[in-house]
Enzyme design. Structure first.
Site, PDB file in Angstrom:
ATOM      1  N   SER A   3      42.172 -33.320 -29.574  1.00  0.00           N
ATOM      2  CA  SER A   3      43.432 -32.741 -30.036  1.00  0.00           C
ATOM      3  C   SER A   3      44.208 -32.129 -28.883  1.00  0.00           C
ATOM      4  O   SER A   3      43.621 -31.626 -27.910  1.00  0.00           O
ATOM      5  CB  SER A   3      43.141 -31.660 -31.082  1.00  0.00           C
ATOM      6  OG  SER A   3      44.291 -30.884 -31.362  1.00  0.00           O
ATOM      7  N   TYR A  55      39.293 -24.334 -33.920  1.00  0.00           N
ATOM      8  CA  TYR A  55      39.515 -25.779 -34.024  1.00  0.00           C
ATOM      9  C   TYR A  55      39.605 -26.402 -32.630  1.00  0.00           C
ATOM     10  O   TYR A  55      38.947 -27.398 -32.329  1.00  0.00           O
ATOM     11  CB  TYR A  55      40.799 -26.052 -34.809  1.00  0.00           C
ATOM     12  CG  TYR A  55      41.243 -27.493 -34.769  1.00  0.00           C
ATOM     13  CD1 TYR A  55      40.468 -28.488 -35.362  1.00  0.00           C
ATOM     14  CD2 TYR A  55      42.435 -27.866 -34.146  1.00  0.00           C
ATOM     15  CE1 TYR A  55      40.866 -29.821 -35.325  1.00  0.00           C
ATOM     16  CE2 TYR A  55      42.841 -29.184 -34.115  1.00  0.00           C
ATOM     17  CZ  TYR A  55      42.057 -30.157 -34.699  1.00  0.00           C
ATOM     18  OH  TYR A  55      42.462 -31.470 -34.656  1.00  0.00           O
TER      19      TYR A  55
END
Length: 337
Positions: A127, A152
């Site tokens: 990501s 995350y």
């Protein structure tokens, strides 16, 4: 070729499955259909591929070690695309354990499965969130990313480290893709475009963070999928030029390992994004201007030179066209006049 795609009911995963099936590959699609967002949307995505003769569905969770081992042993995929994960920066602030279960334990099971069947290539989702407090623009895979600001992001950075370890120890070719704000038809309901569209159509204020002073490298789904499949077909090798006193974080001297940004390489102001949405909906948004959210960043911008050089990646969908396609899909799917 048989490809295991995890997250087959997800936004990116489902589109990847469709493209692989279209070109003649056999696809094993894994998804547990969790309720992080609307399960009916996930089921509708799956319905587009469920009856394809080359599609096999696996309704299991990544963190189920025994089920994952059985799946790899029975299906023996040639290559793997791991797109299943607990997504979302803000959700990680209140539900941290779900990120450990799916993104760490689950990824470990993927790596072990690939090792057991001697998979030819593992492509996995990282990501843009891994860039954290980095301020040099555009973001480059050649820069260190040691300061994540959400769990995350930390879990995705951990995936990159775990993948390198398996590439080094076991010769497993791995490629990590740092996705930059993917949008388009069949998108995720927790993402800004979906939330804005729903709010505007329902006449509710939309939340605009950092007083609207944000930029995102919005990347259309078709451009993303084309890049994912091109990377799947390009197996990495050790790079003798990646070492030295300052090793290249995006490659490895010892391992068949690569990292790439996959984005549009053209950041868009958030307020312009909202303007385009208003134009396509024919309605003005009432904006609830808010401060920056914890764990979020003001801007993202992908340096995709490495991906262009390696697989001739060429994102070519203007944001004006992408938003128009999303709005048309949204109105049709939800029956909005």
């Amino acid at each position: 070729m048989k490809v295991l795609v995890t997250g087959s009911a997800g936004f990116i995963g489902n589109e990847v499955c469709r493209k692989l099936l279209d070109r003649g590959d056999a696809v094993v699609g894994l998804d547990n259909l969790n309720d992080y967002y609307d399960v009916n949307l996930k089921k509708a995505r799956l319905a587009r591929i469920a009856d394809h003769p080359n599609f096999t569905e696996a309704r299991i969770s990544l963190e189920d070690r025994a089920a994952m081992a059985d799946l790899f042993a029975s299906q023996r995929p040639d290559r793997v695309i791991n797109l299943a994960a607990q997504a979302g920066v803000r959700y990680s602030l209140t539900n941290p354990h779900s990120y450990v279960d799916s993104n760490l334990v689950g990824f470990m099971n993927i790596l072990e499965g690939c090792r057991a069947v001697e998979a030819e290539h593992l492509v996995y989702a990282s990501s843009s969130s891994v860039y954290g407090t980095n301020t040099r623009m555009p973001f480059s895979v050649h820069d260190a990313v040691d300061h994540p600001i959400s769990l995350y992001a930390a879990s995705k950075k951990a995936n990159e480290l775990m993948a390198h370890t398996y590439s080094h120890l076991f010769g497993l070719p791995t490629t990590g893709l740092r996705f930059f704000t993917v949008y388009g038809p069949w998108g995720r309901p927790d993402m800004a475009l979906f939330l804005f569209t729903k709010g505007i159509l329902e006449g509710r204020p939309i939340d605009v963070f950092n007083q609207g002073q944000m930029q995102r490298d919005f990347t259309y789904i078709d451009d993303i999928v084309g890049g994912v499949i091109a990377v799947l077909d390009t197996i990495p090798e050790p790079d003798p030029e990646a070492g030295g006193d300052e090793p290249d974080p995006g490659a490895s001297v010892t391992a068949p390992y690569r990292l790439y940004n996959i984005g549009n390489n053209r950041p868009v102001e958030l307020m312009r994004y909202i303007e385009l949405l208003e134009e396509n909906l024919g309605r003005k948004a009432e904006k609830n201007m808010l401060p920056m959210q914890p764990g979020d960043v003001a801007a993202t911008w992908a340096d995709v030179d490495a991906l262009i050089e390696r697989v001739n990646y060429r994102p070519n969908t203007p944001v004006e066209e992408g938003i128009a396609r999303f709005v048309a899909w949204y109105k049709d799917f939800y029956g909005v006049a």
